[in-house]
Scaffold this motif. Sequence first.
Motif, PDB file in Angstrom:
ATOM      1  N   ALA A 338     -33.147 -17.695  26.036  1.00 42.91           N
ATOM      2  CA  ALA A 338     -33.709 -18.997  25.972  1.00 42.91           C
ATOM      3  C   ALA A 338     -34.082 -19.237  24.627  1.00 42.91           C
ATOM      4  N   ALA A 339     -34.147 -18.534  23.610  1.00 44.58           N
ATOM      5  CA  ALA A 339     -34.417 -18.496  22.257  1.00 44.58           C
ATOM      6  C   ALA A 339     -33.389 -18.378  21.483  1.00 44.58           C
ATOM      7  N   GLY A 340     -31.965 -18.316  22.147  1.00 41.88           N
ATOM      8  CA  GLY A 340     -31.097 -18.093  21.366  1.00 41.88           C
ATOM      9  C   GLY A 340     -30.813 -16.779  20.644  1.00 41.88           C
ATOM     10  N   GLN A 341     -31.565 -15.764  21.271  1.00 41.09           N
ATOM     11  CA  GLN A 341     -31.631 -14.490  20.708  1.00 41.09           C
ATOM     12  C   GLN A 341     -30.467 -13.658  20.769  1.00 41.09           C
ATOM     13  N   LYS A 342     -29.228 -13.846  21.678  1.00 43.19           N
ATOM     14  CA  LYS A 342     -28.547 -13.113  21.789  1.00 43.19           C
ATOM     15  C   LYS A 342     -27.013 -13.697  21.436  1.00 43.19           C
ATOM     16  N   THR A 343     -26.140 -12.667  20.662  1.00 45.41           N
ATOM     17  CA  THR A 343     -24.928 -13.109  20.105  1.00 45.41           C
ATOM     18  C   THR A 343     -23.780 -13.059  21.128  1.00 45.41           C
ATOM     19  N   LEU A 344     -22.977 -14.202  21.188  1.00 47.25           N
ATOM     20  CA  LEU A 344     -21.770 -14.363  22.054  1.00 47.25           C
ATOM     21  C   LEU A 344     -20.638 -14.462  21.117  1.00 47.25           C
ATOM     22  N   LYS A 345     -19.577 -13.890  21.512  1.00 41.83           N
ATOM     23  CA  LYS A 345     -18.514 -14.169  20.806  1.00 41.83           C
ATOM     24  C   LYS A 345     -17.994 -15.592  20.493  1.00 41.83           C
ATOM     25  N   THR A 346     -17.720 -16.220  21.563  1.00 42.16           N
ATOM     26  CA  THR A 346     -17.247 -17.716  21.706  1.00 42.16           C
ATOM     27  C   THR A 346     -18.197 -18.577  22.691  1.00 42.16           C
ATOM     28  N   ALA A 347     -18.027 -19.816  22.458  1.00 41.62           N
ATOM     29  CA  ALA A 347     -18.871 -20.611  23.344  1.00 41.62           C
ATOM     30  C   ALA A 347     -18.301 -20.547  24.672  1.00 41.62           C
ATOM     31  N   SER A 348     -17.047 -20.196  25.107  1.00 42.81           N
ATOM     32  CA  SER A 348     -16.474 -20.057  26.414  1.00 42.81           C
ATOM     33  C   SER A 348     -17.126 -18.630  27.063  1.00 42.81           C
ATOM     34  N   SER A 349     -17.729 -17.825  26.106  1.00 41.42           N
ATOM     35  CA  SER A 349     -18.302 -16.515  26.708  1.00 41.42           C
ATOM     36  C   SER A 349     -19.422 -16.874  27.676  1.00 41.42           C
ATOM     37  N   LYS A 350     -20.066 -17.964  27.440  1.00 43.85           N
ATOM     38  CA  LYS A 350     -21.235 -18.151  28.381  1.00 43.85           C
ATOM     39  C   LYS A 350     -20.909 -18.443  29.799  1.00 43.85           C
ATOM     40  N   ARG A 351     -21.314 -17.615  30.804  1.00 47.31           N
ATOM     41  CA  ARG A 351     -20.930 -17.575  32.121  1.00 47.31           C
ATOM     42  C   ARG A 351     -21.555 -16.844  33.132  1.00 47.31           C
ATOM     43  N   GLN A 352     -21.346 -17.083  34.290  1.00 44.06           N
ATOM     44  CA  GLN A 352     -22.027 -16.485  35.664  1.00 44.06           C
ATOM     45  C   GLN A 352     -21.006 -15.506  36.380  1.00 44.06           C
TER      46      GLN A 352
END
Length: 487
Positions: A338-352
């Motif tokens: 919610a606060a952007g506190q976590k690191t993702l490798k790429t935008a496409s990493s966001k998923r369920q």
Amino acid sequence: MNELVWAARIGRDLDKEFEASDSLEAAQKVRGALANHSFDGRVWAEAVQALQMVGLPVEKLSLDSRDQLREAIVRAQIEHLRIYAARMGGDEANASPVDPLFANLQSTAPAPELEASSAPPSSVTIRAASEEYCAQKKDKEWVHKTYLDNRRVLDFFNEVVGGDRLAASLTTSDVKNFRERLTDLPAHAAKRQIVKETGTDGHSKQPKDFQRLSAKTVQKYFALAKSFLIWLENEEIIVKRPGAMVQVAKPSLKEQQDARLAFNADQLRQLFSSPAYTGVKSAARRSAPGSVVIRDGQFWIPLIGLFTGMRLGEIVQLEVSDIGQQGEIPFIHVWQGAAGQKTLKTASSKRQIPIHRELIFCGLLDYVERRRKVDPKGRLFPEVRLGNMGDPSHAFSKQFGRYLDAIGLKSRKLTFHSLRHTFKDALMEAEVPESIAKALMGHSDASVHAIYGSGATLEHLNSAIQKVKYPLKFEFLRQDASVKAAP
């Protein structure tokens, strides 16, 4: 679109896979703007320029016509990005317009001029330009780790070429010098202060036989610097990009053969029948056989990796609230928080990612409920120390490597990431379609359907992930009264 085609053809120095992925992610963002009918000022500026080129007066357009023109410009941008990605991937079949608005449209424009223009050079220094570049990309196009990678590489670039010089003074010799200095860096330089690894004479202070950066890593760092040079040219800070054709050596066949491997059946049995799963002496002696199973991060994280293909950094950052349920399907939500506190490798990493039934049988959802009662807003595995420098997985990765050594699985080809390769192989074995596999693993999809479609539903993903099977039984891991549950 003709310029786009020429850029793809002459850009032999570019990282084609990165360029394609980056363009597809940009296209997805533009699609969002189109869906919401949310157009910024730059879109109208392009529309005005297009009208002026054909001699049409802007003031005579109705409001509806202006809106339609904006939409056409945005649809053209999507086609631009998609075709660029297709060309970078060598996919000529998808390198023609598919939007009905541009069907059968052929450009009659001449090839772009490749010679330097006579525009005056900019007075911006290399260091100032790199600061502006990183500030522009941070949080908008880059995740935190990508930002840190670029900062480290550009700090080193500034050190090598002299950051207080004018950007317009950069030459091909500077680019070649940077390439040579990169190849002289020690392994794991990204996790150190890069510029401190070299002496005042510009050469490495390490002994001659020390381990240098792999060719693959050098290729990655060089591509980051080249992207900065491309940006300088696009922003007209420099007239012509220096070293456009300078390349680095590709990974050798030996390096490619030495890449991380998936776990084979015997190695999986050895891992999941080791003390961490059959019983340990104590929390401090995880590799010593004993009578108690401790169901904390060290127990669950490898299992989650095996049955979801998640990256280690994604797992260790999970919060209790990231485990959700839609209808009858429990899932793991991989996102920035919610606060952007976590690191993702790429935008496409966001998923369920639907939770595999084997994880449920082993008690993962029970573990989640216990954690939710203790700290509903906390991390799922609070005892796991997060790494720094934009790499939250660093500490657990080292710990897991030591554990593999202790149980007799010592191999530089086997790491936690090998579980991701194992999951990918299991998806292929189950004949899961490539687009669904990419959605589960957080890879970008270069297909036309990925750009214009709405993506796989959770039901489709769940059907696919439940097909994943391994040649070993996990019944003995199902929770019983002898198990010591983590708080």
